[in-house]
Write an enzyme that holds these catalytic residues in place. Structure first.
Site, PDB file in Angstrom:
ATOM      1  CB  CYS A   1     -12.906   8.678  -7.058  1.00 31.35           C
ATOM      2  SG  CYS A   1     -11.720   7.260  -8.119  1.00 31.35           S
TER       3      CYS A   1
ATOM      4  CG  ASP B   1     -14.388  -5.688  -6.856  1.00 33.76           C
ATOM      5  OD1 ASP B   1     -13.999  -4.611  -5.783  1.00 33.76           O
ATOM      6  OD2 ASP B   1     -15.194  -5.243  -7.562  1.00 33.76           O
TER       7      ASP B   1
ATOM      8  CB  CYS C   1       4.711  10.499   0.145  1.00 27.95           C
ATOM      9  SG  CYS C   1       4.955  10.404  -1.448  1.00 27.95           S
TER      10      CYS C   1
ATOM     11  CB  CYS D   1      -8.595   7.216 -12.364  1.00 30.85           C
ATOM     12  SG  CYS D   1      -7.057   8.898 -12.290  1.00 30.85           S
TER      13      CYS D   1
END
Length: 379
Positions: free
Chosen positions: A216, A136, A193, A242
């Site tokens: 975001c 990360d 989609c 989220c």
């Protein structure tokens, strides 16, 4: 590719399963040319969050991180998408929520330990090998590496989607000087989609695969200053992160894996009562929330988000707590957000209190929020 490296790759795959890695892939350490172009565009459009490695060359050229790098090993660990015995939010005790990626022990620690074990395994077999692992916060893009290594495809929601686990996976990688046979990237299965783009609460998914990080909610919940009013009403009861673009994804339907006990959520921690968060001490915060990844920015953003969540619920029982923050909290962001929340909840009995605080408040931003709150109560 010599037989020694072919054998080592097979042994690594077998060992990865023994130590609880759910998926492993191998990629070349060549420059991520396509990613470089996308990152330059992101920078030009000011879509970056500021949490990323700022040097685009380092983010896209593994050899700048590990000289003579030949391969990158990518790993993925599946995390749960459903909580057992989740407490209910009631009118008397409203609750907030941490996103799924913050359930259980901080995933950075879990994946770093898996990568450390892989490094030790390689060193035992090939002492000459150079390696660097990251999760990360490293220079490389976890998603770009995972995509190249065949872990999954990069979805329109800007997450790696695996056929086995959907996008509910943590990612990590290791750059090495060992030349492994690369795996084949997966075909993009998003097709026509567009659900994630359509339902993003703030329109942060500008288009499939492109994210304006500054809009975001996952990023906004981690900021420490005043949250722009246009986003406060979109936050709901989210305290950290989220999940919307994941929960609507058809590829995630029915995906819920409980393969790692350390990733199981403590329901009272990841879905906590909101009002106690308003006055939690630093010590209590560290004791209760310190082990989860959602605590990394400290308690202030969580408390600000809890205030906004109480406003979302229009919880009149929280008015005394919010007015107490206005009177006693030394932090302008907390006082100002509390003033706005009181107005948003709409309890007109609090109007006199807000007017009194306005007479004594010195901070210009808090004064602006007090005025905002008063206006809402006098409309």
């Amino acid at each position: 590719m010599n037989e020694e490296n072919i054998k080592l790759k097979e042994e690594l795959i077998a060992y990865s399963k023994q130590i609880g890695i759910d998926k492993i892939g191998f990629a070349s350490a060549g420059v991520f040319t396509g990613l470089k172009e996308r990152l330059i565009t992101q920078q030009e459009l000011n879509y970056q969050s500021g949490f990323e490695e700022p040097d685009i060359k380092k983010r896209t050229n593994p050899e700048l991180i590990v000289p003579k790098a030949k391969s990158i090993i990518a790993i993925a660990l599946a995390y749960p998408s459903k909580m057992k015995d989740a407490p209910r939010s009631t009118r008397e005790e409203r609750r907030g929520i941490f996103c799924r990626a913050s359930w259980g022990v901080d995933y950075h620690d879990i994946l770093r330990e898996k990568l450390r074990l892989l490094e030790a395994f390689i060193k035992e077999k090939r002492p000459d090998a150079l390696m660097k692992s990251m999760v990360d916060t490293g220079e490389l893009s976890d998603r770009a590496v995972a995509e190249r290594a065949g872990i999954g495809w990069s979805g329109k929601n800007c997450a790696i989607i695996t056929p086995e686990f959907g996008s509910y996976v943590y990612l990590g990688e290791m750059i090495t000087t060992l030349p492994f046979e690369p795996d084949t990237p997966l075909e993009d299965n998003c097709g026509t989609c567009n659900k994630c783009v359509e339902v993003c609460p703030t329109g942060a998914l500008v288009q499939g695969g492109q994210l304006d990080s500054n809009k975001c909610i996952a990023f906004l919940t981690q900021t420490k200053g005043f949250l722009a009013e246009e986003y406060r009403t979109k936050l709901g009861n989210r305290l950290y992160g989220c999940d919307t673009c994941q929960t609507v994804c058809p590829e995630n339907k029915g995906k819920d894996f409980h393969l790692h006990p350390e990733m199981e959520p403590d329901p009272e921690i990841v879905k906590p009562k909101l009002k106690p968060l308003l006055t939690i001490s630093n010590r209590e915060f560290k004791e209760n929330f310190g082990k989860i990844s959602g605590s990394w920015r400290g308690k202030k953003p969580i408390q600000r988000n809890a205030i906004i969540a109480l406003a979302h619920y229009k919880d009149t029982s929280a008015i005394p707590d919010l007015l107490s923050l206005l009177e006693n909290d030394p932090r302008p962001v907390i006082r100002g957000t509390a003033a706005w929340a009181v107005g948003r909840i709409g309890d007109k009995q609090a109007l006199v209190s807000l007017q009194n605080y306005k007479a004594t408040e010195k901070d210009p931003e808090v004064l602006k929020e007090l005025e905002n709150g008063i206006n809402m109560l006098t409309e």
